[in-house]
Motif scaffolding. Sequence first.
Motif, short mmCIF file in Angstrom:
data_model
loop_
_atom_site.label_atom_id
_atom_site.label_comp_id
_atom_site.label_asym_id
_atom_site.label_seq_id
_atom_site.Cartn_x
_atom_site.Cartn_y
_atom_site.Cartn_z
N UNK A 197 -45.60 -25.91 9.92
CA UNK A 197 -46.70 -27.01 9.50
C UNK A 197 -46.63 -26.51 7.84
N UNK A 198 -45.34 -26.46 6.99
CA UNK A 198 -44.15 -26.71 6.02
C UNK A 198 -45.27 -25.97 4.89
N UNK A 199 -45.69 -27.26 3.95
CA UNK A 199 -46.41 -26.00 3.17
C UNK A 199 -47.63 -25.35 2.98
N UNK A 200 -48.29 -26.10 4.39
CA UNK A 200 -50.01 -24.77 4.81
C UNK A 200 -49.36 -23.38 5.25
N UNK A 201 -50.11 -21.98 4.18
CA UNK A 201 -49.66 -21.06 4.17
C UNK A 201 -50.01 -19.87 6.03
N UNK A 202 -49.91 -21.06 7.12
CA UNK A 202 -50.75 -19.87 8.20
C UNK A 202 -50.00 -19.16 8.48
N UNK A 203 -48.70 -19.33 8.53
CA UNK A 203 -48.77 -17.82 9.04
C UNK A 203 -49.12 -16.17 8.88
N UNK A 204 -49.48 -16.79 7.46
CA UNK A 204 -49.92 -16.22 6.35
C UNK A 204 -51.11 -15.34 6.86
N UNK A 205 -51.45 -16.53 6.74
CA UNK A 205 -53.45 -16.51 7.01
C UNK A 205 -53.01 -15.96 8.45
N UNK A 206 -52.09 -15.91 9.10
CA UNK A 206 -52.26 -14.98 10.72
C UNK A 206 -51.97 -13.97 10.13
N UNK A 207 -50.89 -13.22 9.93
CA UNK A 207 -50.32 -11.95 10.08
C UNK A 207 -50.98 -11.26 8.45
N UNK A 208 -51.41 -11.38 7.85
CA UNK A 208 -52.08 -11.29 6.87
C UNK A 208 -53.46 -11.03 7.25
N UNK A 209 -54.33 -11.99 6.65
CA UNK A 209 -55.76 -12.66 6.35
C UNK A 209 -56.23 -12.52 7.45
#
Length: 449
Positions: free
Chosen positions: A149-161
């Motif tokens: 998802x390029x500029x959409x920070x989904x991996x950070x959201x899943x991993x951290x948030x």
Amino acid sequence: MTPTPRIGFAKPEPQQRTLGLGVIGLGTVGTGTLKVLAEHQKEIQRRLGCNLQLKVICSRSVHKQDLSWLDKPVKITSDWKKVVGDPEVHIIVELVGVLATARDIAFATMAAGKHLVTANKQLVAQYGVELVERSRTHNVGLGIEACVAGGTPVLHAVREGLAGENFTAVYGILNGTTNYILTEMERRGCSFAEVLAEAQQKGYAEPDPTFDVEGYDASYKIAILAMMCFGQAVKVADIPVQGITRIDQVDFAYAHRLNHTLRLIAGARRRTSNRLEIFVRPMMIPTASRLAGVKGATNGILLVGNKGGNTSITGRGAGGEATGVAVLSDVVQIARSIAAGGSSLTPFGYEDWHPSRIATPDENVVATYLRLVVRDRPGILGRVCAILGRHRINIDSVLQEPDCEKKRLPFVMTLEPTAEKYITKALKEISRLPFLAEPPLLLPFAEMP
Ligand SMILES: NC(=O)c1ccc[n+]([C@@H]2O[C@H](COP(=O)([O-])OP(=O)(O)OC[C@H]3O[C@@H](n4cnc5c(N)ncnc54)[C@H](OP(=O)(O)O)[C@@H]3O)[C@@H](O)[C@H]2O)c1
């Protein structure tokens, strides 16, 4: 898989408060990353509390390029090994796009004890487990945010948030080109071929669009996202993939009559058996669902958790600067970890991986949309219904748009939830009926909020 114990990154000496960056690959994303870095340098420095300096850039044709837009002079090289070997470089950003080269750069970077950020989804989907193992062995960071998802920070959201969540499903619109094509077909009532040609003219679609329109691009991305959400080492080859080339305007007309629309969905769902159902396919989704509102080249992801419910995130899925932000966000995170002497990076969010347990599509129980295009004659419906009945498939409704050509008459049946193995068998028989003007098209109805 047993994790290798993690120890802290080598902490920089107090006097060594400058971290050197090397960028390999100066195409769309490489150039975008450098432009964002130049513009946001001060802000990034304030966030980091240490100095992040671009030391060297690399592409095979770098000596022929006009680099006058770079704000400060940096070393340039056409040999990526010189970037890896440069003692001033601590973090390497790999943006070459070619899988074999990206893999060589990644392995060499880690072996040299340097931290890696990559945007290469194929690299991460295919070698993800190995990359994680190597990053542990060499005690270096690995940033992969830009891969999905390029500029959409989904991996950070899943991993951290959402690290406290237990996901039951993830659904994504992960390919901007196909979403642009589908939503333009819907908006303007144009054919797939017309919109594709126009998208190619405007540079939104590649001259050879196969990787996008046949769903392969999305399959790498959902493999990564599923690894991240479920901690299983998913193999791309295990993901059934169906593209959008057979979608017609008439499918949107029927979809709207059913209060649905069509999107290419890359999804992964945890079954009660704990197996993963994972797929890329065009699906009928309710017009009220969150992903129905994702239009044009935008990407959207819907995460379903068993405690926090539904979390959706949308944003730019591609583009040099948007993707450059994701790349730099990984660089910032790694730089923070280095500065703290810590090892907080767990790229996929799991220290303990499980081998993948993928359910076969046959086991899926789904309601489906079946579109048949026939040369009109009496008795058609009876023959189709007889086949469906023999396979114990219940028909929910039969729909026909008015004023269609008799030689190519489309009509639609919606089928009640049935195991896909029965539908596949019935479809094989239906495909052999002599009055069909083209192969049947089967689309599942997605159950999503
Ligand atoms: N484009 C996007 O919007 C986007 C979004 C998300 C992720 N990504 C991913 O980001 C990565 C880069 O994509 P891109 O679109 O920027 O690709 P690109 O425009 O094709 O750029 C690739 C760059 O790598 C250089 N390169 C190729 N082989 C090299 C080698 N052996 N040594 C040094 N440099 C080499 C190329 O220049 P020379 O020919 O001069 O070497 C070029 O500068 C890909 O993995 C892609 O999947 C792209």
